[in-house]
Design a protein around this motif. Structure first.
Motif, short mmCIF file in Angstrom:
data_model
loop_
_atom_site.label_atom_id
_atom_site.label_comp_id
_atom_site.label_asym_id
_atom_site.label_seq_id
_atom_site.Cartn_x
_atom_site.Cartn_y
_atom_site.Cartn_z
N LEU A 291 -12.89 -12.19 14.61
CA LEU A 291 -12.52 -10.69 15.35
C LEU A 291 -11.51 -11.10 16.55
O LEU A 291 -10.74 -10.20 16.76
N LEU A 292 -11.68 -11.90 17.29
CA LEU A 292 -10.85 -12.47 18.53
C LEU A 292 -9.45 -12.73 17.70
O LEU A 292 -8.59 -12.36 18.39
N ARG A 293 -9.59 -13.54 16.64
CA ARG A 293 -8.53 -14.19 16.11
C ARG A 293 -7.63 -12.91 15.59
O ARG A 293 -6.06 -12.87 15.51
N LEU B 124 -15.37 -14.87 16.13
CA LEU B 124 -14.28 -15.87 16.29
C LEU B 124 -13.13 -14.99 15.38
O LEU B 124 -11.94 -14.80 16.07
#
Lengths: 155, 269
Positions: free
Chosen positions: A84-86, A82
């Protein structure tokens, strides 16, 4: 059909990370809350010795001692993903917030546990450092170390 | 100043958002964006690939054949199956359209029922496939199908798409990244749809080429029927496959043959 294997593999990893990570985090928070309540009467303040001596009579203390508490906490696969996505979009990395919060509170609690019998802890400082394996870029271990230290005053 | 202990009930240091919701949102947006980019660039490639001159295509092909020419160019004796296949291939090549370089047949002793068209202009024909086929027409259909991948510029298109995929994944997220594998998997699923479309195009190209070379397209159906055994397998499985559902594939081919009257009813095999 074989294309589904890696896809399900990563989804399963994410699910395991999410469920086990959530359970462990809840447990940790429960323990933090309980222990904070137990130590509620032991003040730990950021005041220096000089500032504290203005507030209270220091002659009643017979002993001072350096006390410290440290902890290393890591996050689960799901939260790492998560984050990483952020990282891609930017914004508040809320999945890391609980990690840092838990680490700091746990470090203070351990410091308090070390200074049993103390009247108060002054000059409390908190240090935070990240621990990650920079050698292997592929699987970085995202964990955080929080370290709390202060001067315990004993009667 | 008096110290009064107070229990902290509200934690202001952490956000009260649902991580699952955040995850679905972010991943959704990212995947959608990447897919859009991939899709649009894919359309651009489909537009450009047929317009590449055969000179340029030859240059691109030579890039790939340069790598493995040493192993195949050695003057060892060609197998008799290979010469047989090469003769059929050469005959088809004279009537083909859009094939830039004359395909070179490579026969392997592998028992798998398959044939491949490589970017280098080589068609690899497996022994397992040849033993399944009985007539020259059936063999010709397979070769024409593989030639269709060159003629319909599938090789160029796939090289282009491969480059885009590499660009998107390594360019955006870095070479080795756990996010990569998930996105690539999503993209691969769309890639499969694209591949299925190409197989059908190649089938149609093949019957057209067969008709041009032999005056009929008789081997096509029997050839496909022999190599595609699991005609009754589930549709779901074939959604994720590189090749279309065998039953549908044969059905489409039959329709096309009927429509264009490519069948020669006088000759019966």
């Amino acid at each position: 059909m074989e294309i589904l294997i890696p896809l399900t593999a990563s989804l399963v990893l994410l699910l395991i990370g999410y469920f086990i990570g959530t359970i462990l985090e809840k447990k940790h928070y429960q323990s933090i809350n309980d222990r904070e309540e137990k130590f509620i009467n032991l003040p730990s303040v950021t005041m220096t010795y000089r500032a504290a001596s203005k507030e209270t009579d220091m002659s009643k203390y017979s002993k001072t001692q350096l006390v410290s508490g440290g902890v290393v906490v890591s996050i689960d696969y799901f939260k790492r993903f998560l984050a990483l996505l952020r990282n891609f979009f930017g914004g508040r990395v809320s999945s890391y917030e609980t990690l840092v919060d838990r680490a700091r509170r746990e470090a203070i609690l351990r410091m308090k546990e070390q200074s049993s019998g103390a009247d108060m802890i002054i000059n409390v400082r908190l240090e935070t450092s990240t621990i990650s394996s920079s050698a292997g870029d592929s699987e970085t271990v995202d964990s955080i170390e929080a370290f709390a230290y202060g001067t315990a005053l004993y009667k | 100043m008096k110290f009064s202990p107070k229990k902290i009930t509200e934690n202001v240091n952490i956000s009260r958002t649902s991580p699952l919701k955040e995850f679905v949102c972010l991943l959704g947006i990212l995947t959608f964006t990447v897919m859009c980019v991939y899709f649009l660039l894919g359309i651009a490639i489909d537009f450009v690939a047929p317009r590449i001159s055969s000179e340029t295509e030859k240059k691109i092909i030579s890039l790939y054949s340069a790598i493995d020419s040493q192993s195949t160019n050695s003057k060892e004796e060609r197998k008799k199956e290979e010469i047989f296949l090469q003769n059929i291939s050469d005959r088809l090549f004279t009537k083909s359209r859009g094939v830039a370089v004359k395909p070179k047949i490579v026969f392997t002793e592998k028992e798998t029922v398959n044939a491949f068209a490589y970017p280098s202009g080589e068609i690899v024909f497996c022994k397992g496939l040849l033993t399944k086929l009985n007539t020259e027409n059936e063999v010709a259909f397979i070769l024409a199908h593989e030639m269709g991948h060159y003629g319909e510029k599938h090789i160029l298109k796939q090289l282009g798409r491969g480059t885009i995929l590499l660009f998107i994944t390594s360019g955006l997220f870095g070479v080795d990244n756990s996010l990569n594998s998930l996105i690539v998997n999503f993209l691969n699923t769309t890639e499969r749809r694209f591949s299925q479309k190409q197989e059908q195009e190649a089938d149609l190209y093949a019957i057209e080429l067969l008709f041009k070379s032999y005056g009929h397209a008789n081997g096509a159906i029997s050839s496909l029927e022999k190599i595609l055994e699991d005609k009754k397998s589930s549709n779901i499985k074939h959604f994720f496959s590189t090749h279309p559902h065998p039953g549908k594939r044969i059905q489409k081919l039959k329709q096309a043959i009927k429509k264009h009257k490519l069948e020669n009813t006088d000759i019966n095999f």
